[in-house]
Design an enzyme around this catalytic site. Structure first.
Site, PDB file in Angstrom:
ATOM      1  N   GLY A  53      -1.767 -69.796  14.617  1.00 14.40           N
ATOM      2  CA  GLY A  53      -0.859 -69.584  13.488  1.00 14.40           C
ATOM      3  C   GLY A  53      -1.624 -68.949  12.350  1.00 14.40           C
ATOM      4  O   GLY A  53      -2.855 -69.057  12.294  1.00 14.40           O
ATOM      5  N   CYS A  80      -6.862 -72.027  18.698  1.00 13.11           N
ATOM      6  CA  CYS A  80      -7.168 -71.477  17.373  1.00 13.11           C
ATOM      7  C   CYS A  80      -6.675 -72.426  16.274  1.00 13.11           C
ATOM      8  O   CYS A  80      -7.251 -73.482  16.076  1.00 13.11           O
ATOM      9  CB  CYS A  80      -6.584 -70.069  17.250  1.00 13.11           C
ATOM     10  SG  CYS A  80      -7.229 -69.172  15.833  1.00 13.11           S
ATOM     11  N   TYR A  81      -5.565 -72.078  15.585  1.00 11.64           N
ATOM     12  CA  TYR A  81      -4.998 -72.982  14.575  1.00 11.64           C
ATOM     13  C   TYR A  81      -4.733 -74.355  15.222  1.00 11.64           C
ATOM     14  O   TYR A  81      -4.925 -75.397  14.586  1.00 11.64           O
ATOM     15  CB  TYR A  81      -3.696 -72.368  14.067  1.00 11.64           C
ATOM     16  CG  TYR A  81      -2.948 -73.167  13.020  1.00 11.64           C
ATOM     17  CD1 TYR A  81      -3.241 -73.025  11.674  1.00 11.64           C
ATOM     18  CD2 TYR A  81      -1.929 -74.040  13.382  1.00 11.64           C
ATOM     19  CE1 TYR A  81      -2.540 -73.735  10.706  1.00 11.64           C
ATOM     20  CE2 TYR A  81      -1.220 -74.759  12.428  1.00 11.64           C
ATOM     21  CZ  TYR A  81      -1.530 -74.594  11.081  1.00 11.64           C
ATOM     22  OH  TYR A  81      -0.828 -75.306  10.140  1.00 11.64           O
ATOM     23  N   HIS A 167      -8.697 -67.255  21.756  1.00 11.92           N
ATOM     24  CA  HIS A 167      -7.370 -67.143  22.378  1.00 11.92           C
ATOM     25  C   HIS A 167      -7.498 -66.907  23.888  1.00 11.92           C
ATOM     26  O   HIS A 167      -7.777 -65.784  24.314  1.00 11.92           O
ATOM     27  CB  HIS A 167      -6.597 -65.980  21.746  1.00 11.92           C
ATOM     28  CG  HIS A 167      -6.141 -66.277  20.351  1.00 11.92           C
ATOM     29  ND1 HIS A 167      -4.933 -66.874  20.062  1.00 11.92           N
ATOM     30  CD2 HIS A 167      -6.757 -66.102  19.168  1.00 11.92           C
ATOM     31  CE1 HIS A 167      -4.818 -67.037  18.762  1.00 11.92           C
ATOM     32  NE2 HIS A 167      -5.915 -66.580  18.192  1.00 11.92           N
ATOM     33  N   GLU A 169      -5.125 -66.780  25.949  1.00 11.58           N
ATOM     34  CA  GLU A 169      -3.927 -66.096  26.459  1.00 11.58           C
ATOM     35  C   GLU A 169      -4.035 -64.570  26.417  1.00 11.58           C
ATOM     36  O   GLU A 169      -3.253 -63.885  27.065  1.00 11.58           O
ATOM     37  CB  GLU A 169      -2.672 -66.562  25.693  1.00 11.58           C
ATOM     38  CG  GLU A 169      -2.582 -66.143  24.226  1.00 11.58           C
ATOM     39  CD  GLU A 169      -3.328 -67.058  23.262  1.00 11.58           C
ATOM     40  OE1 GLU A 169      -4.256 -67.757  23.696  1.00 11.58           O
ATOM     41  OE2 GLU A 169      -2.993 -67.066  22.063  1.00 11.58           O
ATOM     42  N   SER A 220      27.229 -52.763  31.624  1.00 15.79           N
ATOM     43  CA  SER A 220      26.845 -51.604  30.810  1.00 15.79           C
ATOM     44  C   SER A 220      26.027 -50.626  31.642  1.00 15.79           C
ATOM     45  O   SER A 220      25.726 -49.529  31.193  1.00 15.79           O
ATOM     46  CB  SER A 220      26.004 -52.074  29.631  1.00 15.79           C
ATOM     47  OG  SER A 220      24.774 -52.580  30.114  1.00 15.79           O
ATOM     48  N   GLY A 221      25.645 -51.065  32.844  1.00 15.83           N
ATOM     49  CA  GLY A 221      24.737 -50.244  33.652  1.00 15.83           C
ATOM     50  C   GLY A 221      23.297 -50.690  33.437  1.00 15.83           C
ATOM     51  O   GLY A 221      22.406 -50.318  34.182  1.00 15.83           O
ATOM     52  N   GLY A 222      23.038 -51.478  32.392  1.00 24.24           N
ATOM     53  CA  GLY A 222      21.688 -51.952  32.086  1.00 24.24           C
ATOM     54  C   GLY A 222      21.245 -53.072  33.028  1.00 24.24           C
ATOM     55  O   GLY A 222      22.061 -53.646  33.754  1.00 24.24           O
ATOM     56  N   VAL A 223      19.946 -53.372  32.979  1.00 25.00           N
ATOM     57  CA  VAL A 223      19.377 -54.358  33.897  1.00 25.00           C
ATOM     58  C   VAL A 223      20.010 -55.739  33.705  1.00 25.00           C
ATOM     59  O   VAL A 223      20.457 -56.371  34.675  1.00 25.00           O
ATOM     60  CB  VAL A 223      17.846 -54.514  33.656  1.00 25.00           C
ATOM     61  CG1 VAL A 223      17.237 -55.505  34.622  1.00 25.00           C
ATOM     62  CG2 VAL A 223      17.165 -53.186  33.748  1.00 25.00           C
ATOM     63  N   ASP A 224      20.080 -56.193  32.453  1.00 25.09           N
ATOM     64  CA  ASP A 224      20.487 -57.581  32.224  1.00 25.09           C
ATOM     65  C   ASP A 224      21.904 -57.859  32.708  1.00 25.09           C
ATOM     66  O   ASP A 224      22.151 -58.837  33.414  1.00 25.09           O
ATOM     67  CB  ASP A 224      20.376 -57.928  30.722  1.00 25.09           C
ATOM     68  CG  ASP A 224      19.020 -57.532  30.166  1.00 25.09           C
ATOM     69  OD1 ASP A 224      18.070 -57.458  30.964  1.00 25.09           O
ATOM     70  OD2 ASP A 224      18.930 -57.274  28.960  1.00 25.09           O
ATOM     71  N   SER A 225      22.847 -56.992  32.333  1.00 22.04           N
ATOM     72  CA  SER A 225      24.231 -57.261  32.738  1.00 22.04           C
ATOM     73  C   SER A 225      24.423 -56.988  34.238  1.00 22.04           C
ATOM     74  O   SER A 225      25.173 -57.697  34.907  1.00 22.04           O
ATOM     75  CB  SER A 225      25.224 -56.457  31.903  1.00 22.04           C
ATOM     76  OG  SER A 225      25.114 -55.079  32.177  1.00 22.04           O
ATOM     77  N   SER A 226      23.709 -56.008  34.787  1.00 24.52           N
ATOM     78  CA  SER A 226      23.871 -55.694  36.213  1.00 24.52           C
ATOM     79  C   SER A 226      23.392 -56.844  37.090  1.00 24.52           C
ATOM     80  O   SER A 226      24.056 -57.249  38.046  1.00 24.52           O
ATOM     81  CB  SER A 226      23.074 -54.452  36.596  1.00 24.52           C
ATOM     82  OG  SER A 226      23.539 -53.350  35.876  1.00 24.52           O
ATOM     83  N   LYS A 366      12.494 -60.231  30.269  1.00 24.46           N
ATOM     84  CA  LYS A 366      13.112 -59.068  30.916  1.00 24.46           C
ATOM     85  C   LYS A 366      12.468 -58.739  32.272  1.00 24.46           C
ATOM     86  O   LYS A 366      13.166 -58.453  33.232  1.00 24.46           O
ATOM     87  CB  LYS A 366      13.035 -57.852  30.002  1.00 24.46           C
ATOM     88  CG  LYS A 366      13.912 -56.744  30.502  1.00 24.46           C
ATOM     89  CD  LYS A 366      14.206 -55.745  29.418  1.00 24.46           C
ATOM     90  CE  LYS A 366      15.430 -54.939  29.757  1.00 24.46           C
ATOM     91  NZ  LYS A 366      16.552 -55.217  28.902  1.00 24.46           N
TER      92      LYS A 366
END
Ligand code: XMP
Length: 510
Positions: A53, A80-81, A167, A169, A220-226, A366
């Site tokens: 942080g 870290c923090y 860190h 990560e 919509s043709g997009g990944v998420d909705s498809s 995603k």
């Protein structure tokens, strides 16, 4: 509900997300939760990570965690923090250091057990801190030090509490993932986070909550909705109806792709609403980008609402909300963002519809949704699709949107896409497209003077689209694209390449 989880308490570090990602990569479920999550909720998880942080633990208004968290008996890792919090809240001392440590830092491990099990003594890490621990709390030992930081890693073995000043990560800490894996092992959490299992659980869950109700999804043709439509269809079959509003603002081949993928191959109930004329009518004479977005968003919703009503009694709406959407709208610590563009996301339909929501991706990033799509055997055109704005080509034509300009930008865009994909560069460039400005310039084609439009090529590399760099496309590929566009798109006599990063530019031109 996922029972075996690691909670990452978010104290506002830019890397908090990354910790969650790293744990999920190990096949373990992890969630980013606010730093002040009630103890009752925390006590249900198998391990806790205190993120980094920007604050000072001793400073005014510092974000602190309830001290009682250290008595829960759950393994804790402070980063870290987070390490400084462990020290400060357990009776140690944290001071602002004269020498700050930023960037690559070598540490020497003194105890190769616990979090450092199986690692060599000398490790390259990534530090980013001004404060440091100057006195350890009782019961804690030093596990590693750097030149400037005596307590680069600390532990209370009995309580299974660990702290790392660097860190783990970030990829710059060479063996960071191994350290995280060692901590995860100590928690005893089950490795159950596989995409295959996720899909089966999700299908069962959707079946159960939906019962015999009717469900609607705006494709919509997009990944998420498809991918969302596909998984819901697997669960409830013909109870799902998808609506695809063809705004006329889509890219070359996109509407055909949607119909082929969903109606033809998956046999999903798909209503295609051809609405190009309506959109163009509403956009006539409109030049302001925000006005365009608003008009398109509102018209889209009106058309969708009308069509949904025709289907009959619908109770559920499928939405492709991602984990990142949930986090940015809900729990981020003290961040406020200026509205740069009012993003119209066709998945983001207003609550007033009164539908209940099915949001299969609320827990996923995603790229995890892309993976689900691949496992569900969706074509690469869908799973690898680059982001495309809801208002479509309308925000890639500067000024008024006309049918003629749509045809110009669509043809140029297709050439850009085809050439970049043929070259294989699309794997490293996250978004690439053509933009049509309002200006014209003089040129010569054949023996004739021309007065035509330029096309601007935009191609960016980015991790999260919040910032982006312009892609360093090889000159010979640029040349090929340029020649093709000026040869194949009659109205264009010049091709430009946008060499602006974000900030100061944005990815889209409007
Ligand atoms: P900007 O232009 O804001 O774009 O740097 C960042 C990402 O968001 C996409 N974008 C949109 N997506 N509706 C959307 O659904 C919009 O109005 C919109 N505007 C930009 C853009 O394509 C990029 O991926």
């Amino acid at each position: 509900m996922i029972h075996e989880s690691i909670y990452v308490l978010d104290f506002g570090s830019q890397y908090s997300h990354l910790i969650v990602r790293r744990i999920r990569e190990l096949g373990v479920h992890a969630e980013l939760v606010p730093f002040n999550t009630p103890l009752k909720k925390l006590s249900a998880c198998r391990g806790i990570i205190l993120s980094g942080g920007p604050q000072s633990v001793t400073g005014q208004g510092a974000l602190l965690v309830d001290r009682a968290v250290f008595a829960l008996g759950i393994p804790i890792l402070g980063v870290c923090y987070g390490l400084q919090l462990i020290a400060y809240l357990n009776g140690g001392k944290v001071s602002t250091s004269q020498k700050k440590e930023y960037g690559p830092t070598r540490i020497r491990i003194s105890k190769k057990t616990g979090i450092f099990k199986g690692l060599k003594i000398d490790q390259l890490t990534w530090m980013s801190h001004g404060d440091k621990v100057t006195k350890l709390p009782k019961g804690y030992k030093t596990l590693a030090s750097s030149n400037n930081c005596r307590y680069a890693a600390i532990a209370n073995y009995q309580k299974r509490i660990f702290g790392l000043q660097f860190h783990p990560e970030v990829s710059n800490t060479t063996n960071g993932q191994k350290m995280i894996a060692n901590f995860i092992k100590l928690t005893g959490v089950k490795h159950i986070w596989t995409t295959g299992k996720f899909i089966n659980n999700k299908i069962d869950e959707i079946k159960k909550i939906v019962g015999k109700d009717q469900v609607v999804c705006a494709l919509s043709g997009g990944v998420d909705s498809s991918v969302a439509a596909t998984i819901v269809h697997k669960a409830i079959g013909s109870q799902l109806t998808c609506i695809y509003v063809d705004t006329g603002l889509m890219r070359h081949g996109e509407s055909e792709q949607v119909i082929k993928t969903f109606r033809k191959y998956q046999r999903i109930n798909l209503k295609v609403i051809k609405a190009k004329a309506q959109f163009l009518r509403k956009l006539k004479g409109v030049t302001d980008p925000e006005k365009k977005r608003k008009i398109i968003g509102e018209l889209f919703i009106r058309i969708f609402e009308n069509e949904a009503k025709k289907i009959g009694k619908i109770k559920w709406l499928v939405q492709g909300t991602l984990y990142t959407d949930v986090i940015t709208s809900g729990i981020s610590v003290g961040k406020t963002a200026a509205v740069i563009k009012s993003h119209h996301n066709v998945g983001g339909l207003p609550k007033k519809f009164g539908f209940k929501l099915i949001e299969p991706w609320r827990d996923l990033y995603k790229d995890e949704v892309r993976k689900v799509g691949r496992l569900l055997k969706l074509p690469t055109e869908v799973t690898a699709r680059q982001p495309f704005p809801g208002p479509g080509l309308a925000v890639r034509i500067i000024g008024e949107v006309t049918e003629k300009k749509l045809a110009i930008v669509r043809s140029a865009d297709w050439i850009v896409r085809e050439e970049i994909e043929k070259s294989g560069l699309h794997k490293n460039i996250q978004q690439y497209f053509a933009v049509l400005p309002t200006i014209k310039s003089v040129g010569v084609q054949g023996d004739n003077r021309t007065y035509g439009y330029p096309i601007i090529i935009r191609a960016v590399t980015t991790k999260d689209f919040m910032t982006a760099d312009w892609a360093k496309i090889p000159h010979d590929l640029m040349a090929k694209i340029s020649v093709r566009i000026t040869n194949e798109v009659r109205e264009v006599n010049r091709v430009l390449y946008d060499i602006t990063s974000k900030p100061p530019g944005t990815v889209e031109w409007e």
